[in-house]
Design an enzyme around this catalytic site. Structure first.
Site, PDB file in Angstrom:
ATOM      1  N   LEU A  44       0.814  -1.215   0.000  1.00 36.89           N
ATOM      2  CA  LEU A  44       0.000   0.000   0.000  1.00 36.89           C
ATOM      3  C   LEU A  44       0.847   1.264   0.000  1.00 36.89           C
ATOM      4  CD1 LEU A  44      -2.971  -0.924   2.341  1.00 36.89           C
ATOM      5  CD2 LEU A  44      -3.033  -0.514  -0.108  1.00 36.89           C
ATOM      6  N   GLY A  46       4.099   1.606  -0.919  1.00 32.62           N
ATOM      7  CA  GLY A  46       4.911   1.688  -2.128  1.00 32.62           C
ATOM      8  C   GLY A  46       4.109   1.983  -3.375  1.00 32.62           C
ATOM      9  N   HIS A 267      -0.824  -9.849  18.101  1.00 29.06           N
ATOM     10  CA  HIS A 267      -2.247  -9.767  17.749  1.00 29.06           C
ATOM     11  C   HIS A 267      -3.020 -10.814  18.547  1.00 29.06           C
ATOM     12  CE1 HIS A 267      -5.939  -9.526  15.482  1.00 29.06           C
ATOM     13  NE2 HIS A 267      -5.433  -8.597  14.682  1.00 29.06           N
ATOM     14  N   ARG A 331      -4.938  -4.138  21.271  1.00 27.33           N
ATOM     15  CA  ARG A 331      -4.369  -5.471  21.050  1.00 27.33           C
ATOM     16  C   ARG A 331      -3.400  -5.914  22.133  1.00 27.33           C
ATOM     17  NH1 ARG A 331      -3.417  -5.068  14.485  1.00 27.33           N
ATOM     18  NH2 ARG A 331      -5.623  -5.202  13.965  1.00 27.33           N
ATOM     19  N   HIS A 423       2.477 -10.062  14.983  1.00 26.27           N
ATOM     20  CA  HIS A 423       1.741  -9.554  13.836  1.00 26.27           C
ATOM     21  C   HIS A 423       2.420  -8.363  13.157  1.00 26.27           C
ATOM     22  CE1 HIS A 423      -1.537  -8.467  11.265  1.00 26.27           C
ATOM     23  NE2 HIS A 423      -1.859  -7.394  11.944  1.00 26.27           N
ATOM     24  N   GLU A 447       4.913   0.598   7.294  1.00 24.39           N
ATOM     25  CA  GLU A 447       5.414  -0.174   8.434  1.00 24.39           C
ATOM     26  C   GLU A 447       6.936  -0.171   8.516  1.00 24.39           C
ATOM     27  OE1 GLU A 447       4.805  -4.573  10.570  1.00 24.39           O
ATOM     28  OE2 GLU A 447       3.930  -4.212   8.597  1.00 24.39           O
ATOM     29  N   ARG A 457       0.094  -0.461  18.080  1.00 22.65           N
ATOM     30  CA  ARG A 457      -0.744   0.056  16.993  1.00 22.65           C
ATOM     31  C   ARG A 457      -2.190  -0.360  17.208  1.00 22.65           C
ATOM     32  NH1 ARG A 457      -2.946  -1.987  12.450  1.00 22.65           N
ATOM     33  NH2 ARG A 457      -1.806  -3.933  12.521  1.00 22.65           N
TER      34      ARG A 457
END
Length: 659
Positions: A44, A46, A267, A331, A423, A447, A457
């Site tokens: 996403l 890049g 996660h 999380r 995760h 990321e 996050r």
């Protein structure tokens, strides 16, 4: 003087980004045509960056190790993307998204970057809808939202359980359009193995053609690393098998500081490990916590089937411990709570390292609503169940299907079994407000950088950050650098810096084949993963971290003496690819443990057992550790720590509570 300059603009938090945009240096269209930008990674961040920069007129080269940008790991994101649109009229706002993200990250993120992220979030949704991304809609046509952890509003936009895939197809379409126009040159099946710096600036990369094995030199006025996270340092994670740290690590060894490497996200809703044969873990979207209820039996070691355990003998422990947020705590909180219950002997399933995620209540609730809308008076229990299943299937069907395929159990009939797993990584290359690393001309997006999530996050924020960086941030901020590069002509790749860099890459490849050891690359990766999970995973302590550092150093020595890399260099050779990646993971693993040992506090995903409250919650130390840890590589596996002090002017720091 500090080597770190975050370049946060002056002014109030609400005005920093708008003032920056109106004063940042621009590059005129004629000059853009002669400036070349290398984008490494086509997920996403890049794809959106490459498409946007090419649309603006720059010459762009994109590199990905997959056979197509469509295979980037962004495709695996399931649950959704956050944006402060307030469609539900439930009190959401830019400030609330900003606040939730800072609080969710346990007050360890940079205010300026996070507020900018919240500001541009709404534009991302508009962009994606314009591209034709099929986000879920309500009956009346409005885009639908659902809840995610760490918030009390519904701001998560989604496309069933395949949001990442649909968003990536949107960015990929934009990228393919630019490839078709000749503005982007696409290099698939290429892996970046070195950064080329000339006079201290990033000026290109050395890449290996993964089909032929040939090394290639590529020049760029700027290099953008959009290569994702490093969760596979743990071997077992929810990441794609190919996800790695190599591009970021090569940049780190060329001078880019590494920020907060120990911040790893666990996660809470993954399918539990089933045996030693596994090479990766499967994520069940956090969106399932939106309607599912998490519980364990109240009796230790209860061997009854879940449907045989009556309601009064179930412990809905998240609802009990965190009544305000319940199953929608962040999380890190949900993961630790699951671990605590399993460690105390209340775990379920064959391994006893799992908890239940139950959809019975949601199916019953949705069944009653649907019966009303259909005008069915006095529906039978069977009808209610069928109606409820239809609604759940519409919202989460592909996730339920995936669970059944993997486990052989029907989650409409019996609760899912879940357990936390590695995760996402909040750490990454340190970047300033412009997303530039400490190496001029080298940027890190998505990321791959450390910037927006602090120590934890919130769910559905990864897609938000990746697209924000690519579509709305880098197109502005890169101008601040490239405006001063318009007189720099393209540097020929026979320049000695390119020659030297290629020789270094070739030397490492030759070294792998010369070892002729007895153990496979996977053997070492699994051993590293076990050390990391046991001693630098969901919980860490001083003794374990010190042991881990020594064990990793011994493992590194053994790796370089006894690894076996089969095949040849000049051919398609996945074993050679893995060897390079695992060599980097071993070095990174040591730095992660050093960083975790250095941070004598608990915050977000970094849980030091010595630093917890009486209730077992993370105990922050804002006096001594309110900073970003930025590590400078000094060579020979040694590092120097630099600190970026975190200042909070728009938010009052408080103990993080979800009760």
């Amino acid at each position: 003087m500090s080597k770190l300059d975050s370049k946060i603009p002056e002014g109030s938090i609400e005005q920093k980004w708008s003032k920056y945009k109106s004063s940042v240096a621009l590059v005129n269209p004629a000059n853009k045509r002669s400036l070349e930008i290398i984008v490494v990674g086509s997920g996403l961040a890049g794809s959106s960056a490459a498409a946007s920069l090419a649309e603006m007129g720059y010459k762009v080269k994109v590199f990905c190790f997959q056979d197509s940008p469509r295979r980037a790991h962004s495709i695996a994101a399931q649950g959704g993307i956050n944006a402060a649109k307030n469609y539900q009229n439930d009190g959401d706002s830019t400030y609330r998204l900003f606040y939730d993200t800072i609080k969710g990250g346990d007050y360890r993120a940079r205010e300026g970057n996070v507020h900018r992220l919240a500001e541009v979030s709404a534009s991302i949704i508009d962009q994606c809808v314009a591209q034709g991304v099929p986000l879920a809609r309500e009956y009346g046509g409005m885009l639908s939202n659902r809840s995610f952890g760490g918030t009390q509003v519904q701001r998560t936009f989604y496309a069933a359980g395949q949001t990442g895939q649909q968003l990536l197809l949107g960015a990929y379409s934009a990228l393919e359009r630019q490839i078709g126009l000749g503005a982007v040159e696409m290099y698939s099946r290429h892996e970046m193995l070195e950064v080329v710096t000339i006079e201290g600036k990033a000026r290109g990369i050395i890449a290996r053609d993964l089909i032929t094995g040939k090394l290639e030199r590529h020049f760029g006025h700027a290099v953008l690393l959009c290569t994702g996270g490093y969760g596979n340092v743990f071997y077992l994670s929810t990441n794609a098998m190919g996800s790695n740290v190599t591009a970021a690590w090569k940049a780190h060894k060329k001078g880019a500081f590494f920020g907060n490497p120990c911040y790893t996200q666990i996660h809470p809703t993954c399918i539990p490990v089933s045996g030693d044969h596994q090479s990766k873990l499967t994520l069940m979207s956090e969106s399932l916590r939106n309607d599912g209820r998490i519980w364990v039996p109240k009796k230790q070691g209860d061997t009854r089937k879940p449907n045989e355990i009556p309601e009064e003998e179930r412990d809905y422990y998240l609802e009990r411990r965190y009544p305000a947020f319940g199953n929608l705590v962040p999380r890190d909180v949900a993961s630790r709570a699951a671990k605590e219950r399993c460690d105390a002997g209340y775990g379920v399933g064959a391994s006893k390292m799992a908890v239940y995620l139950d959809y019975k209540a949601a199916i019953d609730r949705y069944g009653k609503t649907k019966a009303k809308t259909l005008g069915v008076d006095n529906p039978t229990p069977a009808q209610l169940r069928e109606f409820g299943k239809q609604v759940v299937e519409e919202k989460y069907g592909n996730l339920f299907e995936m669970y059944e395929q993997i486990t052989g159990e029907n989650p409409y009939e019996v609760p899912m079994r879940i357990y936390p797993a590695v995760h996402y990584t909040m750490g990454g290359l340190w970047v300033d407000y412009n997303l530039m690393t400490t190496v001029p001309g080298m940027y890190a997006l998505g990321e791959a950088n450390f910037s927006d999530h602090g120590a934890n996050r919130l769910g559905a924020s990864a897609l938000m950050q990746g697209l924000a960086d690519g579509y709305f941030v880098i197109p502005y901020t890169i101008g601040a650098y490239l405006a001063n590069e318009i007189r720099t002509k393209a540097i020929p790749t026979d320049h000695e810096a390119f020659v030297t860099a290629e020789k270094e890459v070739q030397s490492q490849i030759d070294k792998f084949f010369a070892i002729k050891g007895t153990k496979s690359v996977d053997h070492f990766h699994k051993r590293l993963g076990k050390i990391m999970w046991d001693k630098c995973g969901m919980a860490r302590n001083e003794k374990g971290l010190k042991e881990a550092i020594q064990e990793i150093r011994a493992l590194r020595e053994e790796f370089w003496k006894d690894v076996r890399v089969t095949g040849e260099a000049n051919e398609f050779n996945p074993e050679l690819e893995k060897a390079g990646r695992v060599a980097d993971f071993i070095e990174l693993g040591e730095l992660m443990c050093i960083d975790a040992l250095n941070r004598n506090e608990s915050c977000g995903g970094h849980f030091r057992e010595e630093f917890q409250t009486e209730e077992g919650e993370a105990n922050r130390d804002d006096v001594n550790y309110q900073y970003v840890a930025a590590w400078e590589n000094k060579g020979n596996n040694s590092w120097e720590l630099h600190k970026e002090e975190l200042k909070f002017e728009a938010i009052k720091i408080a103990a993080r509570s979800y009760k």
